[in-house]
Write an enzyme that holds these catalytic residues in place. Structure first.
Site, PDB file in Angstrom:
ATOM      1  N   LYS A   1      -3.070   5.089  -2.649  1.00 14.78           N
ATOM      2  CA  LYS A   1      -4.110   5.865  -1.987  1.00 14.78           C
ATOM      3  C   LYS A   1      -4.502   7.018  -2.914  1.00 14.78           C
ATOM      4  O   LYS A   1      -3.633   7.620  -3.569  1.00 14.78           O
ATOM      5  CB  LYS A   1      -3.580   6.443  -0.672  1.00 14.78           C
ATOM      6  CG  LYS A   1      -3.215   5.390   0.341  1.00 14.78           C
ATOM      7  CD  LYS A   1      -4.446   4.717   0.853  1.00 14.78           C
ATOM      8  CE  LYS A   1      -4.104   3.728   1.957  1.00 14.78           C
ATOM      9  NZ  LYS A   1      -5.314   3.167   2.574  1.00 14.78           N
TER      10      LYS A   1
ATOM     11  N   ASN B   1     -10.384   5.364   0.807  1.00 14.73           N
ATOM     12  CA  ASN B   1     -10.724   5.542   2.230  1.00 14.73           C
ATOM     13  C   ASN B   1     -11.888   6.527   2.401  1.00 14.73           C
ATOM     14  O   ASN B   1     -11.780   7.514   3.159  1.00 14.73           O
ATOM     15  CB  ASN B   1      -9.511   6.016   3.033  1.00 14.73           C
ATOM     16  CG  ASN B   1      -8.490   4.911   3.248  1.00 14.73           C
ATOM     17  OD1 ASN B   1      -7.384   4.992   2.739  1.00 14.73           O
ATOM     18  ND2 ASN B   1      -8.865   3.860   3.958  1.00 14.73           N
TER      19      ASN B   1
ATOM     20  N   LYS C   1     -10.368  -7.582   7.089  1.00 14.52           N
ATOM     21  CA  LYS C   1      -9.415  -7.201   8.139  1.00 14.52           C
ATOM     22  C   LYS C   1      -9.988  -7.704   9.461  1.00 14.52           C
ATOM     23  O   LYS C   1     -11.088  -7.293   9.859  1.00 14.52           O
ATOM     24  CB  LYS C   1      -9.277  -5.679   8.245  1.00 14.52           C
ATOM     25  CG  LYS C   1      -8.614  -5.004   7.074  1.00 14.52           C
ATOM     26  CD  LYS C   1      -8.610  -3.499   7.327  1.00 14.52           C
ATOM     27  CE  LYS C   1      -7.951  -2.758   6.188  1.00 14.52           C
ATOM     28  NZ  LYS C   1      -8.055  -1.293   6.400  1.00 14.52           N
TER      29      LYS C   1
ATOM     30  N   SER D   1       0.853  -1.185   0.000  1.00 14.96           N
ATOM     31  CA  SER D   1       0.000   0.000   0.000  1.00 14.96           C
ATOM     32  C   SER D   1       0.891   1.237   0.000  1.00 14.96           C
ATOM     33  O   SER D   1       1.739   1.396   0.887  1.00 14.96           O
ATOM     34  CB  SER D   1      -0.868  -0.004   1.257  1.00 14.96           C
ATOM     35  OG  SER D   1      -1.573   1.211   1.335  1.00 14.96           O
TER      36      SER D   1
ATOM     37  N   GLU E   1     -11.208   0.698  -4.002  1.00 18.43           N
ATOM     38  CA  GLU E   1     -11.529   0.336  -2.622  1.00 18.43           C
ATOM     39  C   GLU E   1     -12.208   1.487  -1.887  1.00 18.43           C
ATOM     40  O   GLU E   1     -11.704   2.611  -1.883  1.00 18.43           O
ATOM     41  CB  GLU E   1     -10.239  -0.082  -1.896  1.00 18.43           C
ATOM     42  CG  GLU E   1     -10.440  -0.673  -0.524  1.00 18.43           C
ATOM     43  CD  GLU E   1      -9.135  -1.075   0.142  1.00 18.43           C
ATOM     44  OE1 GLU E   1      -8.067  -1.024  -0.523  1.00 18.43           O
ATOM     45  OE2 GLU E   1      -9.158  -1.414   1.324  1.00 18.43           O
TER      46      GLU E   1
ATOM     47  N   ASP F   1     -14.122  -1.996   2.317  1.00 19.39           N
ATOM     48  CA  ASP F   1     -13.218  -2.178   3.458  1.00 19.39           C
ATOM     49  C   ASP F   1     -13.994  -1.685   4.696  1.00 19.39           C
ATOM     50  O   ASP F   1     -14.719  -2.455   5.313  1.00 19.39           O
ATOM     51  CB  ASP F   1     -11.932  -1.373   3.201  1.00 19.39           C
ATOM     52  CG  ASP F   1     -11.008  -1.275   4.421  1.00 19.39           C
ATOM     53  OD1 ASP F   1      -9.934  -0.649   4.290  1.00 19.39           O
ATOM     54  OD2 ASP F   1     -11.350  -1.804   5.490  1.00 19.39           O
TER      55      ASP F   1
ATOM     56  N   GLY G   1      -4.588  -4.582   5.576  1.00 14.35           N
ATOM     57  CA  GLY G   1      -3.587  -4.371   6.627  1.00 14.35           C
ATOM     58  C   GLY G   1      -3.872  -3.099   7.397  1.00 14.35           C
ATOM     59  O   GLY G   1      -4.526  -2.183   6.885  1.00 14.35           O
TER      60      GLY G   1
ATOM     61  N   LYS H   1      -1.017  -0.928  -4.500  1.00 10.50           N
ATOM     62  CA  LYS H   1      -2.250  -0.211  -4.142  1.00 10.50           C
ATOM     63  C   LYS H   1      -1.834   1.224  -3.860  1.00 10.50           C
ATOM     64  O   LYS H   1      -0.929   1.447  -3.040  1.00 10.50           O
ATOM     65  CB  LYS H   1      -2.875  -0.848  -2.912  1.00 10.50           C
ATOM     66  CG  LYS H   1      -3.840   0.029  -2.117  1.00 10.50           C
ATOM     67  CD  LYS H   1      -4.546  -0.804  -1.065  1.00 10.50           C
ATOM     68  CE  LYS H   1      -4.771  -0.051   0.221  1.00 10.50           C
ATOM     69  NZ  LYS H   1      -5.501  -0.863   1.213  1.00 10.50           N
TER      70      LYS H   1
ATOM     71  N   ASP I   1      -7.225   3.016  -3.413  1.00  8.60           N
ATOM     72  CA  ASP I   1      -7.967   3.019  -2.147  1.00  8.60           C
ATOM     73  C   ASP I   1      -8.292   4.464  -1.788  1.00  8.60           C
ATOM     74  O   ASP I   1      -7.393   5.273  -1.600  1.00  8.60           O
ATOM     75  CB  ASP I   1      -7.112   2.387  -1.037  1.00  8.60           C
ATOM     76  CG  ASP I   1      -7.880   2.287   0.285  1.00  8.60           C
ATOM     77  OD1 ASP I   1      -7.305   1.797   1.263  1.00  8.60           O
ATOM     78  OD2 ASP I   1      -9.063   2.692   0.317  1.00  8.60           O
TER      79      ASP I   1
HETATM   80  O1  LIG Z   1       0.000  -2.635   4.563  1.00  7.30           O
HETATM   81  C1  LIG Z   1      -0.557  -2.154   5.567  1.00  7.30           C
HETATM   82  O2  LIG Z   1      -0.590  -2.688   6.683  1.00  7.30           O
HETATM   83  C2  LIG Z   1      -1.314  -0.847   5.377  1.00  7.30           C
HETATM   84  C3  LIG Z   1      -2.396  -1.056   4.387  1.00  7.30           C
HETATM   85  C4  LIG Z   1      -3.262   0.183   4.322  1.00  7.30           C
HETATM   86  O3  LIG Z   1      -3.179   0.945   3.394  1.00  7.30           O
HETATM   87  N1  LIG Z   1      -4.088   0.389   5.364  1.00  7.30           N
HETATM   88  C5  LIG Z   1      -4.989   1.537   5.283  1.00  7.30           C
HETATM   89  C6  LIG Z   1      -6.328   1.092   4.828  1.00  7.30           C
HETATM   90  O4  LIG Z   1      -7.221   1.942   4.736  1.00  7.30           O
HETATM   91  O5  LIG Z   1      -6.470  -0.072   4.461  1.00  7.30           O
HETATM   92  C7  LIG Z   1      -4.963   2.232   6.604  1.00  7.30           C
HETATM   93  C8  LIG Z   1      -5.789   1.869   7.641  1.00  7.30           C
HETATM   94  C9  LIG Z   1      -5.676   2.551   8.871  1.00  7.30           C
HETATM   95  C10 LIG Z   1      -4.727   3.546   9.023  1.00  7.30           C
HETATM   96  C11 LIG Z   1      -3.903   3.909   7.964  1.00  7.30           C
HETATM   97  C12 LIG Z   1      -4.044   3.218   6.758  1.00  7.30           C
END
Ligand SMILES: O=C(O)CCC(=O)N[C@@H](C(=O)O)c1ccccc1
Length: 368
Positions: A163, A190, A262, A135, A213, A238, A290, A161, A188
């Site tokens: 953002k 978010n 997740k 990511s 995503e 997600d 992740g 991936k 992604d």
């Molecule tokens: O590879 C990893 O662990 C990070 C993957 C990732 O991009 N996580 C994002 C998501 O939205 O999935 C993220 C979540 C929470 C906090 C920051 C980023």
């Protein structure tokens, strides 16, 4: 297992480089590690909240409070408990799924270590290594993004991936496509867009992406179904998929063609397994997301990603993608584009107690 106590630690792990998503930038990962103290030995879990409630409503200080005041005491009151009973004992307390997931994993790890079983075998893993996707955060500009992606491709990552957010979407995706051709690529958002942005999101169709995503609101299922009919790119959810029920609803409405699973987001690895089984039953591909986990969560995610329905590369990068020092003795590494599934008892990794102490900023123990 016979529960005697829980030890909770807040860790602060500096990131190797700032990680920018549509909801902000992190330079330090603040996470909670849970240790189940049982008569049969210890077990380890990870509560994947962030410092601020920006990914979801959960955040570290809130997790700390609800774990110490409600969830750990509820489990300790039970004393003797099987891992499969944890979610039912915690069900009366609403939400706080990342906390429940971390406590459940700690109990599950203790039970499996005591039985001499690996988490992979317990969950039904069918692979001994999983393809590693990476990511990539939002960079200064598209040129910097191309440089970052080049580095990860050199590391051997099999899927990229990136953002995106309004204003950092089309040009960034075009730059990556232009520089690297037809590599496996997904984006992604978010939850950064709304249905009003449908034209921008539809413009991404020309890039032949694996998926887009969570484009819309973090708790939406209906608008994603409307959007999915307007896009050629498959929609993956997600944040919206907080449980097996949410997954059932999303598939029923056509909100998602793919689901990012997740364990922290859905309340634990057993709920994650239920979503996997539901998706396999309906032919919906899933992949393992992740949350910048330490070696504890990263090892458990590798076991989960080894199940048959996880047919798309997950965000299971090497530990070094985020951290210079992990808190386990054998941090995850990428080998020929894959991460090994731990075969040891329980989550199959051992804690590096000196490294753990070095990043611990708070610690509490609750006993029966
Ligand atoms: O590879 C990893 O662990 C990070 C993957 C990732 O991009 N996580 C994002 C998501 O939205 O999935 C993220 C979540 C929470 C906090 C920051 C980023």
């Amino acid at each position: 297992v016979s529960l005697e106590g829980f030890e909770l630690r807040v860790l602060q792990l500096p990131l190797v480089s700032p990680f920018t998503t549509s909801f902000g930038t992190e330079a330090v990962r603040e996470v909670i590690v849970a240790r189940a103290l049982t008569a049969d030995g210890d077990g380890w879990g990870e509560i994947v909240t962030g410092e601020a409630p920006l990914y979801s409503s959960e955040y570290t200080q809130g997790a700390w409070d609800v774990a110490l005041r409600f969830l750990a005491p509820a489990l300790l009151e039970r004393g003797r408990i099987a891992p499969e009973q944890v979610s039912a004992v915690l069900e009366p307390y609403k939400g706080h799924r990342m906390v429940k997931a971390g406590l459940e994993l700690a109990v599950l790890d203790a039970a499996l270590r005591a039985e001499g079983r690996s988490l992979a075998e317990y969950l039904g893993a069918v692979r001994d290594r999983v393809p590693s996707g990476v990511s990539v955060g939002i960079q200064r500009d598209p040129e910097a993004l191309v440089d970052a992606v080049a580095g990860y491709l050199d590391d051997g990552y099999v899927r990229i991936k990136i953002k995106i957010k309004p204003g950092r979407d089309i040009d960034d995706t075009a730059a990556v496509r232009e520089a690297f051709g037809g590599i496996p690529l997904q984006v992604d958002a978010n939850s950064a867009y709304t249905l009003a942005d449908v034209d921008t999101l539809a413009a991404l169709d020309r890039f032949d992406l694996l998926l887009i995503e969570q484009p819309l609101q973090e708790d939406d299922i209906v608008d994603h179904a409307v959007l999915a009919k307007r896009l050629r790119t498959p929609v993956c959810l997600d944040e919206s998929i907080v449980s097996a029920k949410a997954a059932t609803d999303a598939l029923a409405l056509g909100s998602a063609a793919i689901i990012n699973i997740k364990a922290g987001r859905v309340g634990g690895y057993l709920e994650a397994l239920a979503i996997h089984d539901l998706c396999v039953g309906t032919g919906v591909p899933v992949w393992c997301g992740g949350m910048l986990e330490t070696g504890i969560g990263r090892a458990a995610n590798a076991a989960l990603a080894a199940l048959p329905g996880f047919t798309l590369p997950g965000d299971i990068s090497a530990s070094a993608r985020f951290y210079t020092h992990d808190i386990v003795t054998e941090p995850a590494v990428i080998e020929d584009g894959h991460v090994r599934v731990p075969t040891g008892d329980g989550i199959g990794v051992e804690i590096d107690h000196d490294a753990l102490d070095a990043v611990t900023v708070a610690r509490e123990v609750v006993h029966r």
